[in-house]
Design an enzyme around this catalytic site. Structure first.
Site: not given
Ligand code: NAD
Length: 497
Positions: A177, A230-231, A234-235, A252, A286
């Site tokens: 996804k 992701g964030s 959400v994580g 991550e 990130c």
């Molecule tokens: P996000 O958390 O908003 O979204 C990430 C993914 O999760 C998207 O595909 C989104 O649709 C999905 N998502 C959203 N709500 C969800 C839910 N309730 N359940 C399951 N999935 C859901 O993050 P973003 O804005 O896409 O990315 C930016 C963030 O990602 C930053 O915090 C950045 O630091 C982090 N990031 C971390 C790494 C790492 O390896 N540590 C790498 C790249 C980005």
């Protein structure tokens, strides 16, 4: 003008619309009049179909010899190589990063695909003596089942590849996804896997938004593994959703990475590293260097040169070869950056350059922000503590190495850190004491290579690592095997005591 292309999900080996028939638009962040494509806005029913297909396909895929799985990945890597330029251009159009960096993103996917293809012939276990005679012991890796892969927009092809390739080579099937801002690069990756001969149902792509697609995916009872990037917000939700059924979960998340500049550093090199780390990918990595802790003896000089470099950066459309920094991903991200700039000013940080949206000409059609540097920051300020995910660098003066390390470690995150110094003792002390999963000496905080583990300490992650052979530890389970050829009952810990 040609009508916009309509893209589909990939489920059970077929390109299909979402069951509800709804769609969403993928816009170019450098020019919101440019519609990159129309994608299916999927829901829980599409997830159900995809997970069912992956569950069925798992029955045979897990039995395909790993070197054969590797051959498919080799073919995919070669196709990615052939298409690198087109894929990079499409990525810049949907995500905004400058073309050179988009090429790097595709290259990372190529590297990971070749690397994991090779793991088809490795996945080494151990053989070890038994404590009993005429008994043999070994460990083998076992696949786990259906893997749910949820990815962000900032590395639109590299991160899906980081997750898909180790999952597949270990014998799992996947439902991917991708982020709603960048579905095209994930689509392109899955198309390549299809052309490389991946059997039906082994890889499934479901496009759409987090609450309607991501949330039901991580909660699906037939999903055994969840890998999320992701964030933190959400994580946390993903971790909680997985906890009740003990799904294996790799998280991550955010970073507040730091470059330490000591008074003996090569300052030109350190400035280059701070510019690349702070403003590369418009600060949306990130591993972005959003804090630079500088020894007070060289602070003034460093700040002046950094500001001159930041002000000279050419901001624009990433497809223009002259551009050095592209737009932010969307208007919401721009609003977040602008909010943090206001917070920084209110907290008393000194705005040295930038701090505003760019307007006029092409800037009016996209989400462009000026490279921004704050000086004289207190490490406790919110701009020095929280992830901004934009082109904003906070400069923090320090007294000595101990002070720098204390500041560096004073955040909840622990992804990447760097030190610029000529003193090997200082470099090794920082290497030992920085609480980050990635550490650089005389290089910026960004630039991970695919054959080394990638991930963060503290609230950046949950202890797992992506990339390298470390990824195999998440996507497989160890099975310990004992073969007794003595022909009699032998009791461990009893008969040999
Ligand atoms: P996000 O958390 O908003 O979204 C990430 C993914 O999760 C998207 O595909 C989104 O649709 C999905 N998502 C959203 N709500 C969800 C839910 N309730 N359940 C399951 N999935 C859901 O993050 P973003 O804005 O896409 O990315 C930016 C963030 O990602 C930053 O915090 C950045 O630091 C982090 N990031 C971390 C790494 C790492 O390896 N540590 C790498 C790249 C980005």
């Amino acid at each position: 003008m040609a009508p916009p292309r309509i893209y589909k999900n990939f489920i059970d080996g077929e390109w299909v619309d979402s069951l509800c028939g709804q769609t969403f638009e993928n816009l170019n962040p450098a020019n919101r009049d440019d519609l990159v494509g129309i994608f299916p806005k999927s829901g829980p029913d599409d997830i159900d179909r995809a997970v069912n297909a992956a569950r069925e396909a798992y029955k045979s895929w897990r039995l395909v010899p790993a070197p054969k799985r590797g051959e498919i990945l080799f073919r995919a890597a070669r196709l990615l190589q052939e298409r690198k330029e087109t894929l990079a251009q499409q990525m810049t159009r949907e995500m905004g990063k400058v073309l050179e960096e988009a090429r790097g993103d595709v290259q990372e996917a190529i590297d990971m695909t070749f690397y994991m293809a090779g793991e088809g012939r490795r996945q080494f276990g151990q053989t070890t003596p038994s404590e009993l005679p005429n008994k043999f012991c070994m460990t083998v890796r076992s696949p786990i089942g259906v893997a749910a892969l949820i990815t962000p927009w900032n590395f639109p092809m590299a991160i899906p590849a980081w997750k898909c390739m180790p999952a597949l080579i270990c014998g799992n099937t996947v439902v991917l996804k991708p982020a709603e801002d960048t579905p095209l690069s994930a689509y392109n990756l899955v198309q390549v896997l299809e052309e490389a001969g991946i059997p039906r149902g082994v890889v499934n792509l479901v496009c759409g938004f987090g609450p309607e697609v991501g949330a039901p995916l991580v909660r699906h009872p037939d999903v055994r593994l969840v890998s999320f990037t992701g964030s933190g917000e959400v994580g946390r939700d993903v971790a909680a959703a997985c906890a009740s059924s003990f799904k294996h979960t790799c998280l991550e998340m955010g970073g507040k990475n730091v470059i330490i500049v000591m008074d003996d550093a090569n300052l030109d090199l350190a400035v280059d590293g701070a510019v690349w780390g702070g403003f590369g990918t418009t600060g949306q990595r990130c591993t972005a260097a959003s804090r630079v802790v500088v020894h007070k003896k060289v602070y003034k000089e460093f700040a002046e040169v950094l500001v001159a470099h930041a002000e000279a950066l050419r901001v624009g459309d990433g497809l223009d070869p002259a551009t050095q920094m592209g737009p932010l991903i969307n208007e919401a991200q721009l609003a977040t950056v602008d909010r943090y700039v206001q917070i920084g000013k209110d907290e008393g940080a000194k705005l040295l350059c930038g701090g505003k949206r760019l307007t006029g000409g092409l800037y009016d059609r996209g989400s462009f922000y000026a490279p921004t540097v704050f000086g004289d920051c207190d490490p406790r300020m919110r701009i020095a503590q929280e992830e901004i995910f934009g082109p904003v660098v906070s400069l923090i003066p320090c007294d000595d190495l101990d002070h720098a390390i204390e500041i560096g470690n004073s955040v909840i995150y622990g992804l990447s850190s760097a030190i610029y110094t000529q003193d090997v003792s200082k470099a090794f002390r920082a290497m030992r004491d920085m609480e980050t999963g990635i550490f650089y000496v005389n290089a910026s905080t960004i630039g991970a290579e695919t054959h080394l583990p990638f991930g963060g300490m503290k609230q950046t992650g949950n202890g797992h690592r992506e990339a390298a052979t470390a990824a195999l530890d998440f996507y497989s389970e160890w099975k310990s095997v004992y073969v007794d050829f003595s022909g009699k009952l032998q009791r461990a810990q009893i008969d040999n005591a």
